[in-house]
Motif scaffolding. Structure first.
Motif, mmCIF file in Angstrom:
data_model
loop_
_atom_site.group_PDB
_atom_site.id
_atom_site.type_symbol
_atom_site.label_atom_id
_atom_site.label_comp_id
_atom_site.label_asym_id
_atom_site.label_seq_id
_atom_site.Cartn_x
_atom_site.Cartn_y
_atom_site.Cartn_z
ATOM 1 N N ALA A 5 -12.651 0.003 -65.962
ATOM 2 C CA ALA A 5 -12.305 -1.417 -65.965
ATOM 3 C C ALA A 5 -12.311 -1.916 -64.530
ATOM 4 C CB ALA A 5 -10.930 -1.604 -66.593
ATOM 5 N N PRO A 6 -12.396 -3.243 -64.341
ATOM 6 C CA PRO A 6 -12.345 -3.764 -62.976
ATOM 7 C C PRO A 6 -11.086 -3.278 -62.268
ATOM 8 C CG PRO A 6 -12.806 -5.535 -64.550
ATOM 9 C CD PRO A 6 -12.492 -4.289 -65.340
ATOM 10 N N ASN A 7 -11.215 -3.057 -60.952
ATOM 11 C CA ASN A 7 -10.026 -2.585 -60.242
ATOM 12 C C ASN A 7 -8.961 -3.681 -60.249
ATOM 13 O OD1 ASN A 7 -10.373 -4.340 -57.986
ATOM 14 N ND2 ASN A 7 -11.869 -2.933 -57.130
ATOM 15 N N VAL A 8 -7.749 -3.331 -59.831
ATOM 16 C CA VAL A 8 -6.620 -4.240 -59.974
ATOM 17 C C VAL A 8 -6.804 -5.564 -59.250
ATOM 18 C CG1 VAL A 8 -4.767 -2.628 -60.565
ATOM 19 C CG2 VAL A 8 -5.471 -2.884 -58.183
ATOM 20 N N SER A 9 -7.674 -5.625 -58.274
ATOM 21 C CA SER A 9 -7.885 -6.887 -57.569
ATOM 22 C C SER A 9 -8.853 -7.796 -58.321
ATOM 23 C CB SER A 9 -8.366 -6.638 -56.146
ATOM 24 O OG SER A 9 -9.617 -5.986 -56.174
ATOM 25 N N MET A 10 -9.407 -7.320 -59.434
ATOM 26 C CA MET A 10 -10.331 -8.109 -60.243
ATOM 27 C C MET A 10 -9.626 -8.614 -61.488
ATOM 28 S SD MET A 10 -13.321 -8.310 -58.928
ATOM 29 C CE MET A 10 -14.241 -7.570 -57.616
ATOM 30 N N LYS A 11 -10.068 -9.768 -61.962
ATOM 31 C CA LYS A 11 -9.502 -10.360 -63.171
ATOM 32 C C LYS A 11 -10.659 -10.759 -64.081
ATOM 33 C CE LYS A 11 -6.917 -14.373 -64.743
ATOM 34 N NZ LYS A 11 -6.304 -15.631 -64.336
ATOM 35 N N LEU A 12 -10.551 -10.423 -65.342
ATOM 36 C CA LEU A 12 -11.559 -10.747 -66.339
ATOM 37 C C LEU A 12 -10.922 -11.668 -67.368
ATOM 38 C CD1 LEU A 12 -14.467 -9.862 -67.237
ATOM 39 C CD2 LEU A 12 -13.336 -8.159 -68.667
ATOM 40 N N ASP A 66 -12.623 -12.158 -58.328
ATOM 41 C CA ASP A 66 -12.024 -11.288 -57.322
ATOM 42 C C ASP A 66 -10.601 -11.761 -57.027
ATOM 43 O OD1 ASP A 66 -12.211 -13.481 -55.575
ATOM 44 O OD2 ASP A 66 -13.862 -12.613 -54.410
ATOM 45 N N ALA A 67 -9.944 -11.101 -56.082
ATOM 46 C CA ALA A 67 -8.545 -11.423 -55.767
ATOM 47 C C ALA A 67 -8.387 -12.855 -55.263
ATOM 48 C CB ALA A 67 -8.005 -10.439 -54.733
ATOM 49 N N GLY A 68 -9.451 -13.429 -54.708
ATOM 50 C CA GLY A 68 -9.396 -14.800 -54.227
ATOM 51 C C GLY A 68 -9.784 -15.819 -55.280
ATOM 52 N N SER A 69 -9.858 -15.397 -56.540
ATOM 53 C CA SER A 69 -10.215 -16.263 -57.675
ATOM 54 C C SER A 69 -11.641 -16.793 -57.596
ATOM 55 C CB SER A 69 -9.216 -17.418 -57.818
ATOM 56 O OG SER A 69 -7.931 -16.919 -58.083
ATOM 57 N N THR A 70 -12.525 -16.033 -56.968
ATOM 58 C CA THR A 70 -13.941 -16.382 -56.900
ATOM 59 C C THR A 70 -14.674 -15.650 -58.006
ATOM 60 O OG1 THR A 70 -13.811 -16.656 -54.504
ATOM 61 C CG2 THR A 70 -16.010 -16.280 -55.434
ATOM 62 N N VAL A 71 -15.541 -16.368 -58.733
ATOM 63 C CA VAL A 71 -16.348 -15.728 -59.765
ATOM 64 C C VAL A 71 -17.308 -14.757 -59.081
ATOM 65 C CG1 VAL A 71 -18.079 -16.063 -61.577
ATOM 66 C CG2 VAL A 71 -16.209 -17.701 -61.349
ATOM 67 N N THR A 72 -17.254 -13.497 -59.509
ATOM 68 C CA THR A 72 -18.137 -12.478 -58.949
ATOM 69 C C THR A 72 -19.165 -11.992 -59.964
ATOM 70 O OG1 THR A 72 -16.561 -10.753 -59.524
ATOM 71 C CG2 THR A 72 -16.410 -11.675 -57.299
ATOM 72 N N GLY A 73 -18.977 -12.392 -61.217
ATOM 73 C CA GLY A 73 -19.913 -11.997 -62.255
ATOM 74 C C GLY A 73 -19.473 -12.528 -63.600
ATOM 75 N N PHE A 74 -20.376 -12.390 -64.570
ATOM 76 C CA PHE A 74 -20.043 -12.807 -65.933
ATOM 77 C C PHE A 74 -20.966 -12.103 -66.907
ATOM 78 C CE2 PHE A 74 -23.317 -15.765 -64.638
ATOM 79 C CZ PHE A 74 -24.084 -15.966 -65.785
ATOM 80 N N VAL A 75 -20.560 -12.112 -68.167
ATOM 81 C CA VAL A 75 -21.348 -11.537 -69.248
ATOM 82 C C VAL A 75 -21.217 -12.441 -70.468
ATOM 83 C CG1 VAL A 75 -19.468 -10.029 -70.068
ATOM 84 C CG2 VAL A 75 -21.838 -9.407 -70.530
ATOM 85 N N VAL A 76 -22.332 -12.567 -71.215
ATOM 86 C CA VAL A 76 -22.342 -13.332 -72.463
ATOM 87 C C VAL A 76 -22.848 -12.403 -73.551
ATOM 88 C CG1 VAL A 76 -23.184 -15.382 -73.679
ATOM 89 C CG2 VAL A 76 -22.903 -15.457 -71.187
ATOM 90 N N ILE A 77 -22.014 -12.161 -74.555
ATOM 91 C CA ILE A 77 -22.374 -11.240 -75.639
ATOM 92 C C ILE A 77 -21.892 -11.797 -76.967
ATOM 93 C CG2 ILE A 77 -20.293 -9.837 -75.283
ATOM 94 C CD1 ILE A 77 -22.120 -7.390 -76.111
ATOM 95 N N ASN A 78 -22.666 -11.533 -78.015
ATOM 96 C CA ASN A 78 -22.283 -11.945 -79.353
ATOM 97 C C ASN A 78 -21.706 -10.736 -80.082
ATOM 98 O OD1 ASN A 78 -22.188 -12.630 -82.125
ATOM 99 N ND2 ASN A 78 -23.685 -14.238 -81.771
ATOM 100 N N PRO A 79 -20.425 -10.777 -80.458
ATOM 101 C CA PRO A 79 -19.828 -9.619 -81.121
ATOM 102 C C PRO A 79 -20.399 -9.360 -82.513
ATOM 103 C CG PRO A 79 -18.247 -11.423 -80.996
ATOM 104 C CD PRO A 79 -19.462 -11.850 -80.227
#
Length: 158
Positions: A5-12, A66-79
């Protein structure tokens, strides 16, 4: 192999409308780094419409910050069918494990199968998916660029 999972400084979290400017910036920068000859800025409106259409059909868009609330990536998936339509990481974060974190999140949403198309000449991406357990299952062509694509699939090992 499941990625950490993303490290603790990352938020998903799920995409919200306020994320569009940053999400589009990451998408343009990432694709520009891969195909500098294509004007991805001109495709911003297309991507926004496309992702909204996918979400209207049940797709899920997760943004990684990231920790500064900057979008660093994204994913789009259909479950419902496991179709991964978009996965994107900011080019200054290539190789930092963010793509693997996004794939791990996608597996949580679609734990039985993930399918995607990747441009056949995007060798960095093809190797990334193969390292993460994806198999080549078909070929096609990108509807926008006409580039040859490889259909890839991941299923959990039983």
């Amino acid at each position: 192999m499941n990625a950490p999972a993303p490290n603790v400084s990352m938020k998903l979290r799920l995409r919200v409308d306020d994320d569009w400017p940053s999400l589009l910036d990451v998408w343009v920068a990432s694709w520009r780094a891969t195909y500098p000859e294509i004007d991805f800025d001109a495709r911003r409106d297309w991507l926004m419409r496309h992702v909204r259409e996918l979400e209207a059909m049940g797709g899920v868009t997760l943004c990684l910050f990231d920790a500064g609330s900057t979008v660093t990536g994204f994913v789009v998936i259909n479950p419902a069918d496991g179709w991964l339509d978009q996965i994107c990481v900011a080019p200054d974060r290539f190789g930092a494990g963010l793509g693997a974190s996004l794939l791990s999140a996608a597996r949580n949403i679609s734990p039985n199968v993930i399918r995607l198309d990747v441009n056949a000449d995007n060798l960095r991406a093809v190797r990334f998916y193969e390292r993460d357990g994806f198999s080549r299952v078909g070929r096609g062509a990108n509807t926008l660029s006409g580039r040859e694509t490889i259909m890839m699939e991941w299923r959990p090992r039983r």
